[in-house]
Structures are given as C-alpha cells and as structure tokens.
Write a protein that holds these residues in place. Structure first.
Motif, PDB file in Angstrom:
ATOM      1  N   MET A 181       0.990  -1.090   0.224  1.00 61.03           N
ATOM      2  CA  MET A 181       0.146   0.054   0.048  1.00 61.03           C
ATOM      3  C   MET A 181       0.969   1.148   0.138  1.00 61.03           C
ATOM      4  O   MET A 181       1.908   1.350   0.860  1.00 61.03           O
ATOM      5  N   ILE A 182       0.331   2.052  -0.696  1.00 60.28           N
ATOM      6  CA  ILE A 182       1.107   3.556  -0.878  1.00 60.28           C
ATOM      7  C   ILE A 182      -0.193   4.634  -0.492  1.00 60.28           C
ATOM      8  O   ILE A 182      -1.082   4.336  -1.064  1.00 60.28           O
ATOM      9  N   GLU A 183       0.468   5.819   0.511  1.00 63.45           N
ATOM     10  CA  GLU A 183      -0.611   6.690   0.581  1.00 63.45           C
ATOM     11  C   GLU A 183      -0.271   7.672  -0.140  1.00 63.45           C
ATOM     12  O   GLU A 183       1.149   8.191  -0.086  1.00 63.45           O
ATOM     13  N   VAL A 184      -1.372   8.154  -0.920  1.00 63.26           N
ATOM     14  CA  VAL A 184      -0.960   9.273  -1.529  1.00 63.26           C
ATOM     15  C   VAL A 184      -2.190  10.240  -1.733  1.00 63.26           C
ATOM     16  O   VAL A 184      -3.306   9.429  -1.995  1.00 63.26           O
ATOM     17  N   CYS A 185      -2.389  11.302  -1.637  1.00 64.15           N
ATOM     18  CA  CYS A 185      -3.457  12.396  -1.850  1.00 64.15           C
ATOM     19  C   CYS A 185      -4.374  11.717  -0.941  1.00 64.15           C
ATOM     20  O   CYS A 185      -5.615  12.061  -1.039  1.00 64.15           O
ATOM     21  N   GLY A 186      -4.043  11.449   0.394  1.00 61.87           N
ATOM     22  CA  GLY A 186      -4.920  11.076   1.508  1.00 61.87           C
ATOM     23  C   GLY A 186      -5.440   9.653   1.071  1.00 61.87           C
ATOM     24  O   GLY A 186      -6.611   9.417   1.831  1.00 61.87           O
ATOM     25  N   ARG A 187      -5.092   8.847   0.000  1.00 63.92           N
ATOM     26  CA  ARG A 187      -5.912   7.947  -0.145  1.00 63.92           C
ATOM     27  C   ARG A 187      -4.790   6.595  -0.121  1.00 63.92           C
ATOM     28  O   ARG A 187      -3.569   6.766  -0.212  1.00 63.92           O
ATOM     29  N   GLU A 188      -5.380   5.511   0.278  1.00 61.72           N
ATOM     30  CA  GLU A 188      -4.219   4.293   0.367  1.00 61.72           C
ATOM     31  C   GLU A 188      -4.404   3.479  -0.959  1.00 61.72           C
ATOM     32  O   GLU A 188      -5.638   3.090  -1.314  1.00 61.72           O
ATOM     33  N   VAL A 189      -3.470   3.520  -1.867  1.00 61.58           N
ATOM     34  CA  VAL A 189      -3.632   2.559  -3.079  1.00 61.58           C
ATOM     35  C   VAL A 189      -2.866   1.383  -2.940  1.00 61.58           C
ATOM     36  O   VAL A 189      -1.585   1.410  -2.904  1.00 61.58           O
ATOM     37  N   ARG A 190      -3.312   0.438  -3.318  1.00 59.52           N
ATOM     38  CA  ARG A 190      -2.672  -1.018  -3.209  1.00 59.52           C
ATOM     39  C   ARG A 190      -2.018  -1.159  -4.626  1.00 59.52           C
ATOM     40  O   ARG A 190      -2.460  -1.004  -5.690  1.00 59.52           O
ATOM     41  N   ILE A 191      -0.756  -1.551  -4.711  1.00 63.61           N
ATOM     42  CA  ILE A 191       0.151  -1.938  -5.646  1.00 63.61           C
ATOM     43  C   ILE A 191       0.187  -3.448  -5.631  1.00 63.61           C
ATOM     44  O   ILE A 191       0.865  -3.919  -4.880  1.00 63.61           O
ATOM     45  N   SER A 192      -0.292  -3.940  -6.745  1.00 65.02           N
ATOM     46  CA  SER A 192      -0.276  -5.384  -6.899  1.00 65.02           C
ATOM     47  C   SER A 192       1.261  -5.717  -7.385  1.00 65.02           C
ATOM     48  O   SER A 192       1.762  -4.996  -8.280  1.00 65.02           O
ATOM     49  N   ASN A 193       1.814  -6.803  -6.987  1.00 68.13           N
ATOM     50  CA  ASN A 193       3.068  -7.062  -7.229  1.00 68.13           C
ATOM     51  C   ASN A 193       4.102  -5.884  -7.402  1.00 68.13           C
ATOM     52  O   ASN A 193       4.790  -5.908  -8.373  1.00 68.13           O
ATOM     53  N   PRO A 194       4.427  -5.384  -6.078  1.00 70.41           N
ATOM     54  CA  PRO A 194       5.298  -3.964  -6.241  1.00 70.41           C
ATOM     55  C   PRO A 194       6.557  -4.596  -6.891  1.00 70.41           C
ATOM     56  O   PRO A 194       7.339  -3.559  -7.355  1.00 70.41           O
ATOM     57  N   SER A 195       7.136  -5.443  -6.695  1.00 67.72           N
ATOM     58  CA  SER A 195       8.621  -6.080  -7.089  1.00 67.72           C
ATOM     59  C   SER A 195       8.835  -6.601  -8.519  1.00 67.72           C
ATOM     60  O   SER A 195       9.664  -6.853  -9.031  1.00 67.72           O
ATOM     61  N   LYS A 196       7.477  -6.640  -9.374  1.00 67.34           N
ATOM     62  CA  LYS A 196       7.371  -7.153 -10.415  1.00 67.34           C
ATOM     63  C   LYS A 196       8.148  -6.292 -11.310  1.00 67.34           C
ATOM     64  O   LYS A 196       7.829  -4.909 -11.339  1.00 67.34           O
ATOM     65  N   VAL A 197       9.048  -6.958 -12.152  1.00 66.74           N
ATOM     66  CA  VAL A 197       9.973  -5.854 -13.117  1.00 66.74           C
ATOM     67  C   VAL A 197       9.211  -5.540 -14.230  1.00 66.74           C
ATOM     68  O   VAL A 197       8.492  -6.486 -15.106  1.00 66.74           O
ATOM     69  N   PHE A 198       8.853  -4.321 -14.335  1.00 66.60           N
ATOM     70  CA  PHE A 198       8.059  -3.844 -15.658  1.00 66.60           C
ATOM     71  C   PHE A 198       9.092  -3.473 -16.753  1.00 66.60           C
ATOM     72  O   PHE A 198       8.789  -3.617 -17.975  1.00 66.60           O
ATOM     73  N   PHE A 199      10.345  -2.793 -16.295  1.00 67.08           N
ATOM     74  CA  PHE A 199      11.404  -2.407 -17.472  1.00 67.08           C
ATOM     75  C   PHE A 199      12.526  -3.168 -17.195  1.00 67.08           C
ATOM     76  O   PHE A 199      13.513  -2.787 -16.628  1.00 67.08           O
ATOM     77  N   PRO A 200      12.770  -4.479 -17.905  1.00 67.80           N
ATOM     78  CA  PRO A 200      13.483  -5.284 -17.661  1.00 67.80           C
ATOM     79  C   PRO A 200      15.285  -4.758 -17.798  1.00 67.80           C
ATOM     80  O   PRO A 200      16.104  -4.886 -16.977  1.00 67.80           O
ATOM     81  N   GLU A 201      15.366  -4.129 -18.790  1.00 67.78           N
ATOM     82  CA  GLU A 201      16.496  -3.455 -19.082  1.00 67.78           C
ATOM     83  C   GLU A 201      17.199  -2.586 -17.979  1.00 67.78           C
ATOM     84  O   GLU A 201      18.383  -2.483 -18.139  1.00 67.78           O
ATOM     85  N   ARG A 202      16.459  -1.788 -17.322  1.00 66.26           N
ATOM     86  CA  ARG A 202      16.640  -0.928 -16.481  1.00 66.26           C
ATOM     87  C   ARG A 202      16.521  -1.502 -14.927  1.00 66.26           C
ATOM     88  O   ARG A 202      16.891  -1.003 -14.081  1.00 66.26           O
ATOM     89  N   GLY A 203      15.713  -2.807 -14.763  1.00 62.99           N
ATOM     90  CA  GLY A 203      15.426  -3.350 -13.697  1.00 62.99           C
ATOM     91  C   GLY A 203      14.366  -2.629 -12.882  1.00 62.99           C
ATOM     92  O   GLY A 203      14.271  -2.633 -11.603  1.00 62.99           O
ATOM     93  N   LEU A 204      13.680  -1.847 -13.614  1.00 63.85           N
ATOM     94  CA  LEU A 204      12.485  -0.904 -12.682  1.00 63.85           C
ATOM     95  C   LEU A 204      11.254  -1.814 -12.631  1.00 63.85           C
ATOM     96  O   LEU A 204      10.979  -2.528 -13.634  1.00 63.85           O
ATOM     97  N   THR A 205      10.695  -1.663 -11.308  1.00 58.55           N
ATOM     98  CA  THR A 205       9.433  -2.245 -10.828  1.00 58.55           C
ATOM     99  C   THR A 205       8.232  -1.481 -10.870  1.00 58.55           C
ATOM    100  O   THR A 205       8.441  -0.175 -11.287  1.00 58.55           O
ATOM    101  N   LYS A 206       7.133  -2.130 -10.503  1.00 60.76           N
ATOM    102  CA  LYS A 206       5.969  -1.335 -10.552  1.00 60.76           C
ATOM    103  C   LYS A 206       5.922  -0.412  -9.503  1.00 60.76           C
ATOM    104  O   LYS A 206       5.500   0.555  -9.565  1.00 60.76           O
ATOM    105  N   LEU A 207       6.775  -0.591  -8.419  1.00 64.37           N
ATOM    106  CA  LEU A 207       6.815   0.376  -7.372  1.00 64.37           C
ATOM    107  C   LEU A 207       7.731   1.523  -7.823  1.00 64.37           C
ATOM    108  O   LEU A 207       7.371   2.667  -7.510  1.00 64.37           O
ATOM    109  N   ASP A 208       8.789   1.256  -8.724  1.00 65.14           N
ATOM    110  CA  ASP A 208       9.370   2.367  -9.349  1.00 65.14           C
ATOM    111  C   ASP A 208       8.416   3.052 -10.033  1.00 65.14           C
ATOM    112  O   ASP A 208       8.595   4.338 -10.135  1.00 65.14           O
TER     113      ASP A 208
END
Length: 107
Positions: free
Chosen positions: A1-28
């Motif tokens: 969960m991330i709190e932003v703008c007064g809301r809690e937003v669930r990030i599914s699979n935050p460690s899932k790599v979205f950009f493999p060339e740079r190793g950036l995840t959904k959380l990034d």
C-alpha cells in the motif's frame, strides 16, 4: 500500500519488473507517477481515460482496458462514455496521483 493524496492505493506485485533493461519495478513506476503528477494530471484532468495494461512488462503484449471494474475502490472517479454502437463504459478519470497509481499499478 502507498498513501498518496490522502488515499491508500494497493500496488499489486510491487517488485514485479516492468522495465527489464533497467530493472525498474511497478513500485518504481508508482514513484515516477507521484513525482510527475502535476505534469501528467494537467493533461488528463476531467478526461475519461482508457488504461493500457502490460501484464508481462513492457516487453510483453499490452491490452487496453476501457472499463473500471466493479471491484475498484469507492473513491475512484469515473465517467460513463457512450460509444457509437450504443454501448457504454465506465472509464477512469485520473484527477490526482492516487488515480494515476491505481490505474497503472493496481492490476
């Protein structure tokens, strides 16, 4: 969960790599959207938006999700769009960073 703008937003699979060339995840990606909120929302505010989903990261095949699912949090702002066929879709209206995060990282 991330709190932003007064809301809690669930990030599914935050460690899932979205950009493999740079190793950036959904959380990034979520952090990027928070940092760039003003620039992004300036162009999307009050506009129904189709969500582009990248189930297998950016190297996989994407699909477009027109409809906000019924399971979306109650605070999600939406607009009903009517297509020439007469069909309707309840689409996301990303008016702040919480909506950006939900639309891009909750699935």
């Amino acid at each position: 969960m991330i709190e932003v703008c007064g809301r809690e937003v669930r990030i599914s699979n935050p460690s899932k790599v979205f950009f493999p060339e740079r190793g950036l995840t959904k959380l990034d990606l979520a952090g990027y959207h928070v940092e760039c909120e003003q620039a992004i929302v300036r162009h999307l505010r009050e506009r129904p938006t189709v969500m582009k989903r990248w189930v297998d990261g950016v190297q996989g095949k994407p699909f477009f999700q027109k409809r906000v699912p019924d399971s979306a949090p109650e605070w999600i702002e939406t607009a009903t769009v009517t297509f020439p066929s007469g069909r309707h879709a309840r689409e996301l209206v990303p008016n702040d960073a919480a909506h950006l995060l939900w639309g891009s990282t909750s699935a």
